[in-house]
Design an enzyme around this catalytic site. Structure first.
Site, PDB file in Angstrom:
ATOM      1  N   GLY A   1       0.830  -1.214   0.000  1.00  0.00           N
ATOM      2  CA  GLY A   1       0.000   0.000   0.000  1.00  0.00           C
ATOM      3  C   GLY A   1       0.850   1.242   0.000  1.00  0.00           C
ATOM      4  O   GLY A   1       2.056   1.188  -0.244  1.00  0.00           O
ATOM      5  N   ASN A   2       0.225   2.385   0.233  1.00  0.00           N
ATOM      6  CA  ASN A   2       0.978   3.630   0.376  1.00  0.00           C
ATOM      7  C   ASN A   2       0.284   4.502   1.420  1.00  0.00           C
ATOM      8  O   ASN A   2      -0.768   4.134   1.943  1.00  0.00           O
ATOM      9  CB  ASN A   2       1.134   4.343  -0.972  1.00  0.00           C
ATOM     10  CG  ASN A   2      -0.201   4.716  -1.580  1.00  0.00           C
ATOM     11  OD1 ASN A   2      -0.932   5.535  -1.037  1.00  0.00           O
ATOM     12  ND2 ASN A   2      -0.537   4.093  -2.705  1.00  0.00           N
ATOM     13  N   ARG A   3       0.873   5.636   1.722  1.00  0.00           N
ATOM     14  CA  ARG A   3       0.415   6.427   2.867  1.00  0.00           C
ATOM     15  C   ARG A   3      -0.742   7.370   2.557  1.00  0.00           C
ATOM     16  O   ARG A   3      -1.149   8.146   3.407  1.00  0.00           O
ATOM     17  CB  ARG A   3       1.574   7.261   3.420  1.00  0.00           C
ATOM     18  CG  ARG A   3       2.669   6.433   4.029  1.00  0.00           C
ATOM     19  CD  ARG A   3       3.674   7.356   4.719  1.00  0.00           C
ATOM     20  NE  ARG A   3       4.819   6.610   5.187  1.00  0.00           N
ATOM     21  CZ  ARG A   3       4.835   5.907   6.315  1.00  0.00           C
ATOM     22  NH1 ARG A   3       3.763   5.882   7.076  1.00  0.00           N
ATOM     23  NH2 ARG A   3       5.916   5.257   6.680  1.00  0.00           N
TER      24      ARG A   3
END
Ligand code: CTP
Length: 407
Positions: free
Chosen positions: A215-217
């Protein structure tokens, strides 16, 4: 359609017998399509129970400066300022002599007065008190002072007061207060009316196995702020999102998880759109073969093969229909302007909104952002603002791009 649709309204309720009328006003504001947060003073709870307002409004009642729960302030250490900062309108009904005096003098002793002083949104007061109090020179001076600062006053009207008295001091009827707000507060043109706007929001998740993902932030806050602002400005909005955030009534919401799902949904809808805003943080790589069962530790370190995803923005840029405005985002940690300029050109976007995601007041998770908006006409720097204000600045640029000055 009511001008209140999609607006964030803080309804302040003070201690007075007319607090029962605020219950009806709350209901009318919600019915008009507003997101209503109720702030009660301690005195107000002597007249109407918190539960009544919590049941009717859009989120639980707030009473304390030190309460850190609920939508607007969740996870924040400064909810008292956030409520006011995020509001589109603050209404106080009934507004007592004490509240009017405190607000006029800038005296912030409780949550409601903090909201009033922290907000830049329009403020409307519905005063209610005994005739003698209303007519007292100190109250009249404070009312005149506030009106001079642009605060709206609805009522009071003449009629029955508590204790059998009669005269000026009765709170305006809730329906009249609502009609006044609709006619006087949001009179600006809906400058995006008639436009179909598609926004993508959040970060995609690429599964590794049934329990793990890459995922990412991205929190989706900036994308959802764009949804809210575009909706408020009259556009028909569709959002394709990976995050579980509420959207204003009337906004079409499509939930996706992966870059491939986002690609499919965007590709299907984009051709019919006037404006497409790719605010989502789409994964650049996905896992080639997703394990059907959980990968077990005992089997040793797994090798995870990655493959590139399709670049949605670049695809949209290369097949952009006539008249469509395409907006990309750029998450950068260095060389923001140069990298963003390169992305603007490479992806065929009309506008590129660049932010430095390594900054501590901008980018992922934050409620504020600081961006550089690039277009063929040059660069516009938007200093640290709330994500909603940044959204409005982006939409202003969209209108400029389309040859319409923002109102
Ligand atoms: N984007 C997209 N599809 C992808 C990757 C990105 O549509 N597969 C879009 C994003 O929504 C954003 C823009 O491209 O509007 C730029 O995304 P960003 O992550 O900043 O840049 P990348 O193109 O992925 O390049 P890099 O990660 O190398 O900076």
């Amino acid at each position: 359609m009511s001008a209140l649709v999609g607006r964030r309204v803080v309804l302040g309720v003070c201690g007075g017998i007319a607090a029962y009328k605020a219950v009806h006003l709350c209901r009318l504001l919600v019915d008009a399509g507003a997101f209503v947060s109720v702030v009660m003073t301690d005195e107000a709870t002597h007249f109407v129970g918190e539960t009544t307002f919590s049941a009717l409004s859009s989120e639980p009642v707030r009473r304390s400066l030190f309460d850190d729960t609920g939508a607007a302030g969740a996870g924040s250490s400064i909810p008292h300022t956030q409520l006011g900062q995020n509001a589109d309108l603050v209404v106080v009904a009934p507004a007592t002599a004490k509240l009017i005096s405190a607000y006029a003098q800038g005296f912030s002793h409780d949550l409601l007065t903090n909201v009033l002083i922290a907000t830049r949104a329009p403020v409307v007061l519905c005063p209610a008190m005994h005739t003698e109090m209303w007519e007292h020179p100190s109250v009249q001076d404070n009312v005149a002072l506030l009106q001079g600062r642009g605060v709206g006053m609805v009522g009071p009207t003449v009629g029955h007061l508590a204790g059998g008295d009669e005269g000026p001091g009765r709170m305006a009827e809730p329906a009249d207060a609502l009609a006044w707000i609709e006619a006087n507060v949001f009179t600006a043109e809906s400058d995006l009316a008639g436009l179909e706007v598609l926004v993508t929001a959040g970060g995609t998740r690429e599964p590794i196995d049934p329990v793990r993902f890459i995922g990412n932030r991205s929190s989706g806050k900036q994308g959802h702020a764009l949804v809210e602002a575009a909706h408020r400005r009259g556009a028909r909005v569709t959002v394709i999102t990976t995050v579980d955030r509420p959207v204003p009534p009337g906004v079409e919401r499509i939930s996706v998880e992966t870059a491939a799902e986002m690609h499919a949904e965007v590709t299907r809808r984009a051709p019919a759109m006037d404006v497409v805003v790719m605010a989502a943080a789409v994964a650049d790589f996905t896992v080639s073969t997703v394990a059907p069962q959980k990968i077990k530790k005992r089997d040793g370190l797994p090798a995870i093969d990655l493959q590139p995803t399709l670049d949605i923005l670049a695809e949209l840029g290369s097949s952009k229909p006539e008249g469509q405005t395409l907006v990309g985002f750029a998450a950068e940690t260095d060389n923001v302007a140069d990298n963003a300029q390169a992305k603007l050109e490479a992806k065929g976007a009309d506008l590129l909104v660049a932010n430095d995601v390594s900054s501590d007041r901008a980018g992922f998770e934050h409620d504020t952002n600081e961006v550089l908006i690039l277009s063929g006409r040059g660069q516009t720097h938007v200093g640290v603002r709330s994500k909603l204000e940044v959204a409005d600045a982006v939409l202003d640029q969209v209108l400029l791009c389309r040859g319409v000055e923002a109102t």
